[in-house]
Design an enzyme around this catalytic site. Structure first.
Site, PDB file in Angstrom:
ATOM      1  N   ASP A 100      31.325  36.226  47.962  1.00 48.62           N
ATOM      2  CA  ASP A 100      31.839  35.724  49.034  1.00 48.62           C
ATOM      3  C   ASP A 100      33.481  35.787  48.777  1.00 48.62           C
ATOM      4  O   ASP A 100      34.324  36.167  49.914  1.00 48.62           O
ATOM      5  CB  ASP A 100      31.652  34.197  48.782  1.00 48.62           C
ATOM      6  CG  ASP A 100      32.311  33.294  49.931  1.00 48.62           C
ATOM      7  OD1 ASP A 100      32.620  33.586  50.922  1.00 48.62           O
ATOM      8  OD2 ASP A 100      32.002  31.980  49.796  1.00 48.62           O
ATOM      9  N   ASP A 107      36.323  38.688  51.584  1.00 48.13           N
ATOM     10  CA  ASP A 107      37.370  38.186  52.362  1.00 48.13           C
ATOM     11  C   ASP A 107      38.656  39.012  51.800  1.00 48.13           C
ATOM     12  O   ASP A 107      39.383  39.546  52.674  1.00 48.13           O
ATOM     13  CB  ASP A 107      37.719  36.745  52.196  1.00 48.13           C
ATOM     14  CG  ASP A 107      36.947  35.814  53.087  1.00 48.13           C
ATOM     15  OD1 ASP A 107      35.907  36.216  53.675  1.00 48.13           O
ATOM     16  OD2 ASP A 107      37.468  34.836  53.537  1.00 48.13           O
ATOM     17  N   TYR A 157      26.156  28.333  44.562  1.00 42.84           N
ATOM     18  CA  TYR A 157      26.345  27.523  45.989  1.00 42.84           C
ATOM     19  C   TYR A 157      25.003  26.819  46.227  1.00 42.84           C
ATOM     20  O   TYR A 157      24.864  25.719  46.854  1.00 42.84           O
ATOM     21  CB  TYR A 157      26.614  28.412  46.820  1.00 42.84           C
ATOM     22  CG  TYR A 157      27.850  28.956  47.145  1.00 42.84           C
ATOM     23  CD1 TYR A 157      28.572  28.742  46.232  1.00 42.84           C
ATOM     24  CD2 TYR A 157      28.182  30.039  48.070  1.00 42.84           C
ATOM     25  CE1 TYR A 157      29.970  29.160  46.183  1.00 42.84           C
ATOM     26  CE2 TYR A 157      29.719  30.634  48.127  1.00 42.84           C
ATOM     27  CZ  TYR A 157      30.552  30.284  47.328  1.00 42.84           C
ATOM     28  OH  TYR A 157      31.692  30.760  47.126  1.00 42.84           O
ATOM     29  N   LYS A 204      30.736  38.782  35.609  1.00 47.10           N
ATOM     30  CA  LYS A 204      31.692  38.222  34.545  1.00 47.10           C
ATOM     31  C   LYS A 204      31.051  38.066  33.007  1.00 47.10           C
ATOM     32  O   LYS A 204      30.846  36.936  32.811  1.00 47.10           O
ATOM     33  CB  LYS A 204      32.144  36.859  35.145  1.00 47.10           C
ATOM     34  CG  LYS A 204      33.391  36.247  34.320  1.00 47.10           C
ATOM     35  CD  LYS A 204      34.949  36.973  34.519  1.00 47.10           C
ATOM     36  CE  LYS A 204      35.813  36.220  33.626  1.00 47.10           C
ATOM     37  NZ  LYS A 204      36.912  37.048  33.404  1.00 47.10           N
ATOM     38  N   ASP A 237      37.392  40.159  37.564  1.00 50.76           N
ATOM     39  CA  ASP A 237      38.859  39.880  37.789  1.00 50.76           C
ATOM     40  C   ASP A 237      39.436  41.351  37.926  1.00 50.76           C
ATOM     41  O   ASP A 237      40.502  41.646  38.794  1.00 50.76           O
ATOM     42  CB  ASP A 237      39.265  39.317  36.685  1.00 50.76           C
ATOM     43  CG  ASP A 237      38.625  39.462  35.330  1.00 50.76           C
ATOM     44  OD1 ASP A 237      37.428  39.957  35.323  1.00 50.76           O
ATOM     45  OD2 ASP A 237      39.260  39.121  34.292  1.00 50.76           O
TER      46      ASP A 237
END
Ligand code: NAD
Length: 358
Positions: free
Chosen positions: A247, A251, A141, A190, A223
């Site tokens: 992030d 959610d 980001y 990852k 994942d």
């Protein structure tokens, strides 16, 4: 104790839910004999309207002088033009960066009365009590962004960089939290694909071995984590992860609790200063109607008391008051069961403040 609290209500439902958080802070002060000095300032869209910028210098000065910051939410359709040079979110990113707040804590807990508000089957939700620690000021980001035209047409890139120092400081926050909870830390990355993830994994593994050998430590690919959060959420204690993965996963985790209106958050740095806010946005669809659930903000007040002011008994008092009010069915529409009466933002806030007063 005496503390100065910067209050930044922001836009949309921000002022409505922050007003209820303030009521609860005042009830805590009265019951436990503290003096909280509250100082209000502008941030986001309302600051653009009043001062032409989303984070005016007076707001930054006030936050720097304060012990802690309570924030509502920023943004709304009025300021949504993608071509606009100034945007409300710049206020939020700016204040986190200015205050050096690199660790974002997002706890997810289930209240038994709210299990039906979640899309998951009730048996999957028994015992869910997890906290995600998201790195907040680094990663993709914040890396260099490019967009150019080449022989194959347009191309774009977002650079993802992490330094050892950035990883160590946020993992330490997460591990110290795990030590005060059930003693388990999950690093989500990852590492089978990304070099930044391999750096996170090697640094975290070393740090856990050297400084936190008493904790149970596991690594999980992002994942797989997305799947396990739905399949067996009660197995998680503390999850630590980089900015973008955090992030997205938070959610997803928010929906375990049934409503965005239930989840608090804390953004912490290396000192005691912290910024506390609900995870939801300014909800323009319900703003000004007294429908917003104030509990995410009130639970953020509990986090503020615990993490920045070291007032654990006061934090527990607020959390118990929230649980008691839910138990009595005094809730807003977003978490009410079908056919159950619903109450306004202010009535729910009054009920929690009264329960804190005892
Ligand atoms: P949102 O979180 O504002 O709303 C999503 C949905 O959840 C809406 O249906 C809303 O009514 C509901 N909801 C949210 N909070 C609630 C509450 N306390 N009680 C009851 N229902 C609630 O997300 P959005 O609609 O994607 O964004 C709206 C605006 O908020 C946008 O301008 C966005 O940029 C901004 N935003 C700000 C923040 C922040 O300030 N931290 C975070 C996310 C979005």
């Amino acid at each position: 104790m005496q503390a100065v609290i910067a209050v930044l209500p922001g836009d949309g439902i921000g002022p409505e839910v922050v007003a209820e958080g303030v009521k609860v802070l005042q009830a805590v002060a009265a019951r436990f004999g503290h003096t909280f000095t509250l100082r209000e300032a502008l941030i986001g869209g309302c600051a653009i309207d009043a001062a032409g910028e989303p984070l005016p210098a007076e707001t930054v000065a006030l936050c720097r002088e304060a012990d802690v910051v309570l924030l509502g939410a920023v943004g709304g359709p009025k300021w949504d033009d993608p071509q606009a040079k100034v945007r409300p979110e710049q206020g939020l990113l700016g204040i986190r960066k200015t205050l050096g707040l690199f660790a974002n804590l997002r706890p997810v807990q289930m209240h038994p009365r709210l299990i039906d508000a979640s899309p998951l089957r009730p048996e999957r939700l028994q015992g869910v009590d997890l906290i995600v620690v998201r790195e907040l000021t680094g990663g993709i980001y914040f890396g260099e962004k490019r967009r150019e035209r080449g022989p194959g047409g347009e191309w774009a890139s977002d650079l993802c960089i992490y330094t050892e120092e950035e990883v160590v400081r946020v993992v330490r926050v997460a591990a110290q939290l795990a030590r005060r909870r059930r003693g388990k830390l999950t690093l989500v990355d990852k590492a089978n694909v990304l070099e930044t993830s391999r750096l996170w994994r090697s640094i975290t593994t070393r740090l856990m071995r050297d400084e936190f050998p008493d904790l149970q430590f596991e690594t999980m690919l992002v994942d797989a984590c997305a799947m396990h959060l739905i399949r067996r959420p009660a197995d998680f204690d503390v999850i630590v992860t980089e900015n973008m993965f955090g992030d997205i996963l938070t959610d997803e985790a928010a929906m375990l609790a049934g409503s965005m209106g239930m989840l608090p958050s804390a953004s912490l740095g290396s000192g005691r200063m912290g910024l506390y806010e609900p995870i939801h946005g300014s909800a323009p669809d319900i703003a000004g109607q007294g429908k917003a659930n104030p509990l995410a903000t009130i639970l953020s007040v509990a986090m503020l008391l615990r993490h920045s002011l070291d007032l654990a008994a006061e934090a527990e008092c607020v959390e118990s008051a929230v649980a008691a009010v839910i138990e009595r069915g005094i809730v807003t529409a977003d978490i009410a069961a079908p056919g159950q009466p619903t109450y306004s933002t202010a009535v729910v806030g009054d009920a929690v403040a009264a329960a804190v007063a005892g």
